[in-house]
Design a protein around this motif. Structure first.
Motif, PDB file in Angstrom:
ATOM      1  N   SER A  82      58.914   6.774  19.883  1.00 19.92           N
ATOM      2  CA  SER A  82      58.275   7.351  19.442  1.00 19.92           C
ATOM      3  C   SER A  82      58.784   8.848  19.131  1.00 19.92           C
ATOM      4  O   SER A  82      59.120   9.405  19.771  1.00 19.92           O
ATOM      5  N   GLY A  83      57.634   9.964  18.080  1.00 23.54           N
ATOM      6  CA  GLY A  83      58.251  10.559  17.821  1.00 23.54           C
ATOM      7  C   GLY A  83      58.555  11.650  19.022  1.00 23.54           C
ATOM      8  O   GLY A  83      57.522  12.136  20.170  1.00 23.54           O
ATOM      9  N   GLN A  84      59.952  12.618  19.365  1.00 25.08           N
ATOM     10  CA  GLN A  84      59.352  13.295  19.821  1.00 25.08           C
ATOM     11  C   GLN A  84      59.723  15.068  19.283  1.00 25.08           C
ATOM     12  O   GLN A  84      60.184  14.659  18.353  1.00 25.08           O
ATOM     13  N   LEU A  85      59.292  15.805  20.041  1.00 24.23           N
ATOM     14  CA  LEU A  85      59.474  16.994  20.127  1.00 24.23           C
ATOM     15  C   LEU A  85      60.535  17.896  20.489  1.00 24.23           C
ATOM     16  O   LEU A  85      61.550  17.693  20.972  1.00 24.23           O
ATOM     17  N   GLY A  94      60.229  22.290  29.207  1.00 20.45           N
ATOM     18  CA  GLY A  94      58.865  22.026  28.603  1.00 20.45           C
ATOM     19  C   GLY A  94      58.282  22.555  27.958  1.00 20.45           C
ATOM     20  O   GLY A  94      57.345  21.755  28.007  1.00 20.45           O
ATOM     21  N   LYS A  95      58.393  23.801  27.241  1.00 23.22           N
ATOM     22  CA  LYS A  95      57.894  23.846  26.041  1.00 23.22           C
ATOM     23  C   LYS A  95      58.826  24.253  25.265  1.00 23.22           C
ATOM     24  O   LYS A  95      59.615  24.755  25.301  1.00 23.22           O
ATOM     25  N   ILE A  96      57.562  24.350  24.005  1.00 27.43           N
ATOM     26  CA  ILE A  96      58.803  24.058  22.390  1.00 27.43           C
ATOM     27  C   ILE A  96      59.237  25.773  23.016  1.00 27.43           C
ATOM     28  O   ILE A  96      58.156  26.385  22.611  1.00 27.43           O
ATOM     29  N   TYR A 145      60.681  27.673  16.994  1.00 31.41           N
ATOM     30  CA  TYR A 145      60.923  26.830  17.190  1.00 31.41           C
ATOM     31  C   TYR A 145      58.871  25.655  17.017  1.00 31.41           C
ATOM     32  O   TYR A 145      58.725  25.016  15.883  1.00 31.41           O
ATOM     33  N   VAL A 146      58.391  27.459  16.921  1.00 28.40           N
ATOM     34  CA  VAL A 146      56.476  27.298  17.137  1.00 28.40           C
ATOM     35  C   VAL A 146      56.710  27.369  14.817  1.00 28.40           C
ATOM     36  O   VAL A 146      56.752  28.585  14.688  1.00 28.40           O
TER      37      VAL A 146
END
Length: 159
Positions: free
Chosen positions: A39-42, A48-50, A54-55
């Motif tokens: 599945s698509g991964q971020l 555990g946070k972006i 990268y936001v």
């Protein structure tokens, strides 16, 4: 016998990230026959946070260089989930396809350069087994404001 893929990761000083949990009604990997769909991964960081860099949208808030690094990080998450599902990255015969979604400004057209972060990483790690077909699509938004999301189809060894 040592896991050759883990040796390769160590030689490149790459550590796969911790596994993230599904937050809705889906699973991260699905095997059918000799194919493993990831599945698509971020681009989650170690916490555990972006990471804030990268936001947002490529072409305004996020630089193309950071987009490249985010796509690379997404790919590392793809491989972490594949290793969990298969027991070893050595079970990957080849990467069939990578799909990339780039959260970009409507006039930003160098999406491929961003997605190269994932493509370059998988070839660096898996060598010729990492060469793949690819689709890269610009999108209006992604979950949690991520600038990139990467998914994969992998051919794997028969059980």
């Amino acid at each position: 016998m040592p896991d050759k893929s883990d040796e390769k990761l160590a030689s490149l000083a790459i550590e796969l990230p911790a596994i993230t949990k599904s937050v809705k009604n889906y699973i991260h990997t699905k095997r059918t026959g000799d194919l493993l769909y990831v599945s698509g991964q971020l681009c989650f960081g170690p916490d555990g946070k972006i990471p804030q860099r990268y936001v947002g949208k490529i072409g305004s808030v996020v630089s193309p260089e950071d987009g490249y690094l985010a796509a690379r990080l997404c790919l590392l998450h793809v491989l972490a989930h594949a290793r969990l599902a298969l027991g070893s990255l050595d079970a990957i015969k080849e990467c069939v396809r990578l799909g990339g979604y780039v959260n970009a400004e409507p006039d930003y057209t160098d999406l491929a350069a961003v997605m190269n972060g994932a493509s370059d990483a998988i070839v660096e790690i898996l060598g010729e087994r990492g060469r793949h077909s690819r689709t890269t699509i610009g999108v209006a938004t992604l979950p949690l404001g991520s600038c990139v999301e990467v998914e994969a189809i992998l051919e794997v060894a028969s059980p």
